[in-house]
Design a protein around this motif. Sequence first.
Motif, short mmCIF file in Angstrom:
data_model
loop_
_atom_site.label_atom_id
_atom_site.label_comp_id
_atom_site.label_asym_id
_atom_site.label_seq_id
_atom_site.Cartn_x
_atom_site.Cartn_y
_atom_site.Cartn_z
N PHE A 191 -21.93 6.30 38.53
CA PHE A 191 -22.72 4.65 38.32
C PHE A 191 -21.82 3.19 37.78
O PHE A 191 -21.06 2.53 38.65
CB PHE A 191 -23.39 4.57 37.57
CG PHE A 191 -25.59 4.59 38.49
CD1 PHE A 191 -25.40 3.57 39.59
CD2 PHE A 191 -25.22 5.93 38.48
CE1 PHE A 191 -26.74 3.87 40.48
CE2 PHE A 191 -26.82 6.41 39.28
CZ PHE A 191 -27.13 5.57 40.61
N LYS A 192 -21.30 4.41 36.81
CA LYS A 192 -20.41 3.00 35.58
C LYS A 192 -19.18 2.78 37.16
O LYS A 192 -18.63 1.71 37.00
CB LYS A 192 -19.59 3.24 35.04
CG LYS A 192 -20.92 3.86 33.95
CD LYS A 192 -20.48 3.91 32.19
CE LYS A 192 -21.77 3.94 30.97
NZ LYS A 192 -21.43 4.59 30.24
N VAL A 193 -17.95 3.68 37.46
CA VAL A 193 -17.36 4.22 38.35
C VAL A 193 -17.82 2.95 39.73
O VAL A 193 -16.93 2.10 39.91
CB VAL A 193 -17.20 5.18 39.09
CG1 VAL A 193 -15.61 5.20 39.60
CG2 VAL A 193 -16.01 6.37 37.26
N THR A 194 -18.53 3.42 40.39
CA THR A 194 -19.20 2.16 41.79
C THR A 194 -19.49 0.94 41.31
O THR A 194 -18.26 0.14 41.79
CB THR A 194 -20.19 3.07 42.05
OG1 THR A 194 -20.40 3.89 42.96
CG2 THR A 194 -20.79 2.10 43.73
N MET A 195 -19.86 1.21 40.17
CA MET A 195 -19.87 -0.34 39.37
C MET A 195 -18.76 -0.88 39.31
O MET A 195 -18.67 -2.36 39.92
CB MET A 195 -21.20 -0.71 38.37
CG MET A 195 -23.02 -0.54 39.31
SD MET A 195 -23.56 -1.85 39.76
CE MET A 195 -23.11 -2.74 37.82
N ALA A 196 -17.92 -0.58 39.31
CA ALA A 196 -16.27 -0.95 37.92
C ALA A 196 -15.85 -0.84 39.33
O ALA A 196 -14.55 -2.48 39.87
CB ALA A 196 -16.12 -0.15 37.30
N GLU A 197 -15.93 -0.74 40.55
CA GLU A 197 -15.25 -0.65 41.35
C GLU A 197 -14.81 -1.80 42.23
O GLU A 197 -15.17 -2.11 43.23
CB GLU A 197 -14.79 0.93 42.65
CG GLU A 197 -14.03 1.38 41.89
CD GLU A 197 -13.42 2.84 41.78
OE1 GLU A 197 -13.09 3.40 41.45
OE2 GLU A 197 -14.02 2.88 43.08
N TYR B 66 -16.24 11.22 39.55
CA TYR B 66 -17.46 10.84 39.43
C TYR B 66 -17.73 11.38 38.26
O TYR B 66 -19.12 10.57 37.58
CB TYR B 66 -18.24 10.01 40.69
CG TYR B 66 -17.54 9.26 41.57
CD1 TYR B 66 -17.60 7.82 41.04
CD2 TYR B 66 -16.62 9.45 42.51
CE1 TYR B 66 -16.93 7.22 42.36
CE2 TYR B 66 -16.19 8.81 44.01
CZ TYR B 66 -16.41 7.81 43.17
OH TYR B 66 -15.99 6.88 44.36
N ILE C 276 -24.07 9.11 35.03
CA ILE C 276 -24.20 8.06 34.51
C ILE C 276 -22.59 7.84 34.59
O ILE C 276 -22.30 6.03 35.20
CB ILE C 276 -24.65 8.16 33.36
CG1 ILE C 276 -26.08 8.38 32.75
CG2 ILE C 276 -24.48 6.65 32.36
CD1 ILE C 276 -25.82 9.21 31.98
N LYS C 277 -21.53 8.34 34.71
CA LYS C 277 -20.02 8.07 35.34
C LYS C 277 -19.97 7.39 36.34
O LYS C 277 -19.65 6.90 36.93
CB LYS C 277 -19.42 8.87 35.06
CG LYS C 277 -17.31 8.49 35.00
CD LYS C 277 -16.72 9.94 34.71
CE LYS C 277 -15.38 9.84 34.82
NZ LYS C 277 -14.64 10.86 34.76
#
Length: 357
Positions: free
Chosen positions: A100-106, A93, A97-98
């Motif tokens: 949030f991006k990884v969580t949103m993508a998955e 993670y 910022i990253k």
Amino acid sequence: MFKSLFDSAKSNPFSSPFAPRCEAKTDCPERTIAAAAAAAPAVAGEEFSCAYGSNEYYAYCGLGGILSCGLTHTAVVPLDLVKCRLQVNPEKYGNLIKGFKVTMAEDGARGLAKGWAPTLIGYSMQGMFKFGLYEWFKSFYAHTMGDEYAYLYRTTLYLAASASAEFFADIALAPMEAVKVRIQTQPGWANNLRQGVPKLMAEEGVNGFYKGLVPLWMRQIPYTMMKFACFERTVEALYKYVVPKRREDMSKGEQLIVTFAAGYIAGVFCAVVSHPADTVVSKLNNEKGATAVGVLKKLGFMGMWKGLLPRIIMIGTLTAAQWFLYDLVKVYLRLPRPPPPAMPESLRLKLEAQQKA
């Protein structure tokens, strides 16, 4: 303005809690900490719904704690989720910022709300004991110490009362915290509270719900001691050195602004003090069979500070909002809200006699 801020800094709330402090000059009406348990002075023309220090008063304070802690912690679940994942898996993670991006993508936007139910229930129960018992222990210890010592050592009084309250509050929080962390940090383990509770019981039994209790105490007790003692002394300093008019001349809305400001200042310090233990709790609840000592060795010193920035943002905002809501509940329910403590008359006379001698 700058002179006021400088004077406030000189009288900061973080001076030694074990050294007696006397401030002979005060603009607040007489109100000692111990005496307040018997009766809070009423503002002219204002009627209270109950007496200060009554069982009804403590029950309403517990209700205020339920609303302030339950609602605010639930509101920041997305930030808490990313913070927990940063602590457990920093390689994946990376940063806030990253994360949030990884969580949103998955998981999509709904994935950011994982763990909201155990958060709401757990922190509502914690808030009830935290605030309700803090008010009770503060009154009890103040009576035990007596007016003069309760005033001179009031920072110690706040620290002791908050630590005592949090001890019991964490026992109420621990089961839901264990389920929440697993839902948030173990993909596929469970999607919600209804699935998580029986699964944890089947995997680890009752011990699974409480194995994080000691690290939780390590995190929450220092946090709560800072939260309450810093808040109480910051409010006192703001009214004495910064706010341009007396508290009793301010509207309730203006008083709530002071409450919010003092709460945010306290929250920043809370986050730093309690963060290493928070990281241990996240790792402990994420790894089956892990121990606190083993987690500490694995993390190392620098590893304990992963996720500090989002936690400062979260806890600073959270603490300010909690104090604001708690004070708002007191205003709405017409509960007694005594001003910061003033020096007892008996102590003032003793000091004057010493100066003349």
